[in-house]
Design a protein around this motif. Structure first.
Motif, PDB file in Angstrom:
ATOM      1  N   UNK A  11       0.825  -1.207   0.000  1.00  0.00           N
ATOM      2  CA  UNK A  11       0.000   0.000   0.000  1.00  0.00           C
ATOM      3  C   UNK A  11       0.862   1.261   0.000  1.00  0.00           C
ATOM      4  N   UNK A  12       1.912   1.271   0.813  1.00  0.00           N
ATOM      5  CA  UNK A  12       2.824   2.420   0.834  1.00  0.00           C
ATOM      6  C   UNK A  12       3.488   2.612  -0.520  1.00  0.00           C
ATOM      7  N   UNK A  13       3.938   1.520  -1.104  1.00  0.00           N
ATOM      8  CA  UNK A  13       4.638   1.585  -2.388  1.00  0.00           C
ATOM      9  C   UNK A  13       3.709   2.069  -3.492  1.00  0.00           C
ATOM     10  N   UNK A  14       2.496   1.556  -3.524  1.00  0.00           N
ATOM     11  CA  UNK A  14       1.551   1.960  -4.570  1.00  0.00           C
ATOM     12  C   UNK A  14       1.139   3.420  -4.397  1.00  0.00           C
ATOM     13  N   UNK A  62       1.721   9.177  -6.098  1.00  0.00           N
ATOM     14  CA  UNK A  62       2.145  10.538  -5.778  1.00  0.00           C
ATOM     15  C   UNK A  62       3.317  10.962  -6.659  1.00  0.00           C
ATOM     16  N   UNK A  63       4.274  10.080  -6.845  1.00  0.00           N
ATOM     17  CA  UNK A  63       5.445  10.409  -7.669  1.00  0.00           C
ATOM     18  C   UNK A  63       5.041  10.624  -9.117  1.00  0.00           C
ATOM     19  N   UNK A 100       9.022   2.037  -8.838  1.00  0.00           N
ATOM     20  CA  UNK A 100       7.945   1.709  -7.894  1.00  0.00           C
ATOM     21  C   UNK A 100       6.894   0.812  -8.536  1.00  0.00           C
ATOM     22  N   UNK A 101       6.597   1.046  -9.814  1.00  0.00           N
ATOM     23  CA  UNK A 101       5.584   0.218 -10.490  1.00  0.00           C
ATOM     24  C   UNK A 101       6.046  -1.231 -10.608  1.00  0.00           C
ATOM     25  N   UNK A 136      -7.097  -2.641  -4.184  1.00  0.00           N
ATOM     26  CA  UNK A 136      -8.004  -1.530  -4.488  1.00  0.00           C
ATOM     27  C   UNK A 136      -7.508  -0.253  -3.822  1.00  0.00           C
ATOM     28  N   UNK A 137      -7.934   0.875  -4.351  1.00  0.00           N
ATOM     29  CA  UNK A 137      -7.576   2.156  -3.741  1.00  0.00           C
ATOM     30  C   UNK A 137      -8.057   2.205  -2.297  1.00  0.00           C
TER      31      UNK A 137
END
Length: 156
Positions: A25-28, A33-34, A60-61, A81-82
């Motif tokens: 979740x942090x990575x996504x 954001x990036x 990150x992707x 999911x978001x």
């Protein structure tokens, strides 16, 4: 599906996967954001930051896939999911378009937050002798620590 017998107890696999779900979740969220900053950065450093952010969100992707696949290898469903990511992440969304300097400062904090999340999972992986997860965590921490350093260097 057949039972999973990889030498890690089910309760340990579940706890590790919960930690990895937070990392995912942090990575996504950091990826989003990036990517947003890549699209919306302006100013004298536009080209440098535009390209740097592209390199970062591309990395990150790729990382989200590795993390999600490790969760699946542990026999747990990966969040996707978001709504799930928003509930799990410590990364704050940015609904504004900050200045280039503010983008850099925010990303430093966010990269470091991802390192802390990864580091928090280590005791679980270590206790379970889960070397593949420990290896993944080490690689992720190296990337995020280096990226935070590079972003700090851009701040002067």
């Amino acid at each position: 599906m057949t039972a999973i017998d990889i030498g890690i107890a089910e309760d340990q696999r579940q706890k590790i996967a919960e930690g990895l779900s937070r990392l995912l979740a942090d990575t996504y969220t950091l990826y989003l954001k990036t990517h947003n900053y890549h699209w919306n950065v302006t100013g004298p450093m536009f080209n440098t930051l535009h390209l740097m952010f592209e390199t970062q969100y591309t990395e990150l992707s790729l990382a989200v896939d590795l993390i999600a696949e490790r969760i699946r290898a542990l026999g747990v469903v990966a969040p996707g999911s978001y709504r799930q990511f928003a509930a799990l992440t410590v990364i704050k969304e940015d609904d504004t378009v900050p200045s280039a300097q503010e983008m850099l400062a925010t990303l430093v904090k966010d990269q470091e937050a991802v390192v802390r999340t990864a580091r928090s999972i280590f005791p679980l992986a270590d206790e379970a002798h889960d070397e593949p997860t420990a290896d993944l965590l080490t690689q992720r921490m190296q990337v995020h620590e280096k990226t935070a350093w590079m972003l700090r260097a851009m701040l002067g």
